[in-house]
Structures are given as structure tokens and as C-alpha cells.
Design a protein around this motif. Sequence first.
Motif, short mmCIF file in Angstrom:
data_model
loop_
_atom_site.label_atom_id
_atom_site.label_comp_id
_atom_site.label_asym_id
_atom_site.label_seq_id
_atom_site.Cartn_x
_atom_site.Cartn_y
_atom_site.Cartn_z
N THR A 141 -3.42 9.20 5.92
CA THR A 141 -4.10 8.76 4.71
C THR A 141 -3.33 7.62 4.05
N ASN A 142 -4.04 6.54 3.74
CA ASN A 142 -3.43 5.38 3.09
C ASN A 142 -4.15 5.10 1.78
N LEU A 151 -1.18 11.74 -7.16
CA LEU A 151 -2.29 11.85 -6.20
C LEU A 151 -3.38 12.79 -6.71
N GLY A 152 -3.01 13.77 -7.56
CA GLY A 152 -4.01 14.65 -8.11
C GLY A 152 -5.01 13.89 -8.98
N SER A 199 -7.29 4.40 -4.41
CA SER A 199 -8.46 4.68 -3.58
C SER A 199 -8.03 4.66 -2.12
N THR A 200 -8.62 5.52 -1.33
CA THR A 200 -8.31 5.51 0.11
C THR A 200 -9.08 4.42 0.84
N THR A 201 -9.95 3.72 0.14
CA THR A 201 -10.73 2.64 0.77
C THR A 201 -10.49 1.29 0.10
N GLY A 202 -9.61 1.27 -0.90
CA GLY A 202 -9.41 0.04 -1.67
C GLY A 202 -8.49 -0.97 -1.01
N LYS A 259 0.85 -1.19 0.00
CA LYS A 259 0.00 0.00 0.00
C LYS A 259 0.88 1.24 0.00
N LEU A 260 0.27 2.39 -0.14
CA LEU A 260 0.95 3.67 -0.04
C LEU A 260 0.43 4.40 1.19
#
Length: 350
Positions: free
Chosen positions: A215-216, A246-247, A226-229, A205-206
Amino acid sequence: MKSIFQNFLLAGLALAVFTACEKDEDRLVLRQQAPATLTSTAQSVTLTSADAAKPALTLTWTPPNYGYSNAAVAYALQVIRKGAADTIMIDNGTSLSKSFTVGELNALMLRAGVQPGTQGQVDISVKSTVVTNTSPARTNFAPAYSNSTTITGTPFSTAPTYPTALYVPGAYQGWSPDKASSLTLVNSDGSYEGYIYFAAASEFKLTSAPNWDNTNYGTGGVGKLSTTGGNLSIDSPGYYLMRVDLGKQTWTATKTQWGIVGAATPKGWDASTPMTYDATSNTWKVTLDLKADDFKFRANDAWDINFGDTKADGILDAGGDNIKVPAAGKYLVTLDLSKAGKYTYTLTKQ
């Protein structure tokens, strides 16, 4: 008989006068007797992103006097940055007031050309226009303009801010963000890049910090974030150039095999001489005989990804100038791509 003739004459004159008046009315321009008077609840406003949703100021104005009470009037705000020529018009319908939140006023000042972080002023006035439903219009109405009010403020930037680095924790290193390889912000638009070695296929992950508390980013579909993926993944071992935007919420990973190419190398400019990755030092190395000539580093025996040294300072530049070998001889050539944004190399004569 004379009386009858006089009556006809008077009727004719009346008709002529009526007709003349009708034509004159077609050309009549009605001007206001008193323009609108504009006032503002504030002349100077503090603009902060934290207060974006809070009220900033309200503009109100009196209707202009056109000499009769039935004039239907539409209004527009005219906004001009102090010292500029370009005008912004904001339609306000028939309302006699306009309120702005801090965020709306900030956006207006930025649109007018006031730079973020710099105090600036905009002049605002009201343009009044009489609305007529007569078609064709029998009277021309000149627009009326109110007095001008000056608003002072220092707008904040609405461009998103990004962390200076993204961390890449995953199965390849024990899922530890504080010990993970990282990508560096290379452009203020949210573009990151860096090189990461995966000894085997791996999920990862990032993270926006060297921990899991901020924020991941995981997968949002092929090439998407996605922040929820769920976890991102690399399906084969190798040394990868990873780029993240990220943009746009996108990412790519390009597997690379590095080499050197050029007139100074045994294969000239026709083909790359391969280098070997050293996992201990996280560098690429090759020992070979070089001529006193030029060379460059490139990936995958192609020119899509290559480095030169434009300033001859040991720091590599993407697509930069050829690197000069000072004297012919056997050299250990080392390529270090481990520090994102500051790629280096060394030539050590053996």
C-alpha cells in the motif's frame, strides 16, 4: 304484575353483570399458555475475519400460545454476556428466525462485552409481545420469554492493523523505498511520526513496506492522504517533524530548528542556544560551556515541541523532565532524532 316486575329485575341484573364483565375485561391480563421454544443451529462458533461474510448460525423459535389463534406477536432477541447484567435487545419484527454471519455474530459478542481473543459466552432468548391495534387497548398482554440458548465463541478484533513503519521515498533520496527514511508507529490507532531532512524542496510518497509492492499513499488534498493520489511535497529544504495518521488519512510536516535552553545554558530559560544540523551523522550538535544545572531540548525557540529525560537514561521523552548537567564545563551536546520512537542525546565533556 309480579311477572313484569321479575322481568325488569332480571334485565337489571343482566345489565349489571354485563357492565361488571366489561370493567373486569379492562383489567384482564392475558398470559401465555405456552412460551416460545428457541433453538440454534450451533452452540459454539469459530470466528475469524477471513470468514466474516460466511453464515455462522440461525436461531428459530415457535410462536408462544396465548390461547387464541389471532394473536399478532412481535419478537426481539435478548442478548446477555454470561455473568453480566447489561442486556442487548435486537428487534426482529414478526419473523420467527434470525440468521447471523460470522462478522455479525462477532460484532454482537464484542458489543456484549466479550474481549477480542478471549473465549466468551452470550445467552440469547426471545421476548414475545402481543401487538394490538385497539386504542385504547382493552386487554393488557404480558410479554413472554422463551428458553435461553448459550453461544460460545472467541471474537476477533475489528480494529484495523497498521504496519510498524511507513517509508518515505522521494526525489530527495532517489525514490528508493528500501533506502528511505521512515516513520514509526507510535500509537495503535495508526499514528506515526519521525524526523526527516530534506536538502531541497522535494516530492515524495509514503509506502507501507520498503518497496512499491504494497500500500502506497499520496495526496488526497491539503493535509490529506489517498492511496490513489499524486505525490506529496515539501516546498523548502529543512529538518521536518512528520506526523501521519492512517486512521484519519491525514499528515503534517513541521520544519524544525533545534536548540537547548535552561539554567545550565548561556541564555538561561529566556532563549534557546541554537544547534547545528550535521547531515553526515544526521544529528544536531553544539559545543558550549554549561553550568552544573538543568536544560532541555526544544524546537523553533518555543515550547510546542520539546524533550527532556524523565528517567535520566539518555532516551528523550516528549515534554519530559529537565536534564541535569553533572558538572560545569565545556561540552559537545549531540541530539539524535534519526531513530523514530527512540530519540537520544549525549553530553561529551571537551
